[in-house]
Design an enzyme around this catalytic site. Sequence first.
Site, PDB file in Angstrom:
ATOM      1  N   SER A  29       0.828  -1.212   0.000  1.00 21.17           N
ATOM      2  CA  SER A  29       0.000   0.000   0.000  1.00 21.17           C
ATOM      3  C   SER A  29       0.861   1.260   0.000  1.00 21.17           C
ATOM      4  O   SER A  29       0.559   2.241  -0.674  1.00 21.17           O
ATOM      5  CB  SER A  29      -0.885   0.045   1.247  1.00 21.17           C
ATOM      6  OG  SER A  29      -1.744  -1.052   1.277  1.00 21.17           O
ATOM      7  N   GLU A  49       4.789   0.570  14.153  1.00 20.48           N
ATOM      8  CA  GLU A  49       5.064   1.919  13.630  1.00 20.48           C
ATOM      9  C   GLU A  49       6.041   2.705  14.512  1.00 20.48           C
ATOM     10  O   GLU A  49       6.958   3.366  14.018  1.00 20.48           O
ATOM     11  CB  GLU A  49       3.755   2.715  13.485  1.00 20.48           C
ATOM     12  CG  GLU A  49       2.782   2.147  12.472  1.00 20.48           C
ATOM     13  CD  GLU A  49       1.928   1.003  13.018  1.00 20.48           C
ATOM     14  OE1 GLU A  49       1.985   0.734  14.242  1.00 20.48           O
ATOM     15  OE2 GLU A  49       1.196   0.382  12.221  1.00 20.48           O
ATOM     16  N   PHE A  69      -1.424   6.414  11.005  1.00 18.00           N
ATOM     17  CA  PHE A  69      -0.668   5.753  12.072  1.00 18.00           C
ATOM     18  C   PHE A  69       0.670   6.427  12.369  1.00 18.00           C
ATOM     19  O   PHE A  69       1.461   5.926  13.161  1.00 18.00           O
ATOM     20  CB  PHE A  69      -0.552   4.260  11.772  1.00 18.00           C
ATOM     21  CG  PHE A  69      -1.907   3.645  11.538  1.00 18.00           C
ATOM     22  CD1 PHE A  69      -2.925   3.859  12.473  1.00 18.00           C
ATOM     23  CD2 PHE A  69      -2.203   2.951  10.395  1.00 18.00           C
ATOM     24  CE1 PHE A  69      -4.204   3.364  12.259  1.00 18.00           C
ATOM     25  CE2 PHE A  69      -3.485   2.447  10.178  1.00 18.00           C
ATOM     26  CZ  PHE A  69      -4.484   2.649  11.100  1.00 18.00           C
TER      27      PHE A  69
END
Length: 555
Positions: A277, A303, A329
């Site tokens: 993505s 993350e 995020f």
Amino acid sequence: METTTGPLGQGLTNAVGMALAEKILAAEFNRPDFDIVNHYSYAFLGDGCLMEGISHEACSLAGTLGLGKLICFYDDNGISIDGHVEAWFSDDTPKRFEAYGWHVVPNVNGHDPVAIESAIEAAKQASGKPSMICCKTVIGMGSPNKAGTHEVHGAALGDAEVAASRPHIGWNHLPFEIPQEIYDMWDSHTKGKKLEAEWTQKLDEYTKKYPSEATEFKRRMAGELPANWHEHVDKLISRVNEKEETIASRKASQNAIEGLASVLPELVGGSADLAGSNLTLWSGSKGISRETGGNYIYYGVREFGMSAIMNGLSLHGGIIPYGATFLMFSEYARNALRMAALMKIRNLFVFTHDSIGLGEDGPTHQPVEQTATLRYIPNMDVWRPCDSVESTVAWARAIERKDGPSVLIFSRQTLPFQKRNAAVIKLIDKGGYILSEAADGKPQAIIIATGSEIGLAMNAQTALAETGIQVRVVSMPCTSLFDRQDVAYRDSVLLKGVKRVAVEAGIADYWHKYVGLEGAVVGMTTFGESAPASDLFKHFGFTIENVVKTVKSII
Ligand SMILES: Cc1ncc(C[n+]2csc(CCOP(=O)(O)OP(=O)(O)O)c2C)c(N)n1
């Protein structure tokens, strides 16, 4: 190597990044008999670090990748600020780290240098596994009344307790007086000089035998870009401009990586489980594994860990990291971004799916306030490019920036290509520039936009012209960079006395500093909704009609 710690858990995570950098560079540059990259990374951590979630992210990945040269010391003193930790931290830490695949040395007396030394030796033997040396310690040892209590965590002992401690540990020296024999014991100048001389000699021999590798190694450790960099970048930007591609800016970002990474082997990428993505892989990506080095890190869904590991990679030197997730995020990663900015390190944080434009995933995944709040981090350059050319320029400038990190924000959806001549392309470097001047050169208003809203601004300009209103369109892909330009340039773009409308599919408030009270903003004031992107843009007023109406309302 040095890092700025303070936020608990991040120093440990930086150390994982440093150990990873060592593994990557060793795999690339070492040759038989020439281990020019060969060092341990030592980290010291406390209960607080282990309570923080980021320690799980980082240590789990360190175990999976088998970072055998990472040696950590856990200061197991049973105390944190609120007191004895057993009421809020009762993990079996050795078992936790064994489960991660670490080599664990439990129950070491942290006040016994001999015991620690033998634990370090055992850690070095356990190659292929990071090591956790669990040191039982007493906080404030030597203080007769306060040792072992949270009272010594941060507060000074106080005169009375200092006086009581002196006879307790047999210390007869004045404050700040350190006896020479202690200085001598701790002085590592001679030992360090010898080690450095040995390494320099090894590097000299390596240079004779492997001259091109040595030149490359020295360039990279100095943080210098390749000699042909600027020429290469200029050509790439021209090629991208000539192609006139209408593509998603995340795709333009991937094309930029493809175009730049081939001449920049220090670019080490990654994504927090969103490679497909974020579009962070390029044709030369080689995943790093337990067994091999490489130039791409599959960070997994981590993350914050990813971002603080990237800080460690950058601080180590020899590597320019980039790592990606959805813009939403970036929230999980934020404090590591802040630390990168505070430490003034080169680091590239790539965030895609940059607005309500991502569609049906709904408001949980639709960033609204993130772009604006990232811009509020001092020393952070936030880029939100509008097309393939701005995306390539953003990548190049972020890589060239040596004194701070950059955030690169890209769209999921396709964005129209904008035509520019060479002079206008150069102006992208200023962070904000006139993309399209009013037809008569006398704008009645200025539309400032970024990223996916540039196409809308251009269409609104045409629609307004049809009603006899001439406006200028300013593209502002990097506001901090624009703010660093001199007043004359800024005034030439934003023309004093001409009213302005800002258009960005992000929180409206940020733009008032550019449009003032007499201007207007077409932006978001609520969370998004769950619907196809085109419906959402319409619903939230990102339409030609609404921008036209807004411009008319202020002039
Ligand atoms: C992310 C973060 N949260 C909170 C703090 C504030 N803080 C500083 S030290 C500390 C307690 C740490 O306990 P421990 O690691 O056991 O250190 P010790 O008391 O043994 O020195 C806290 C909560 C911080 N520095 N970073």
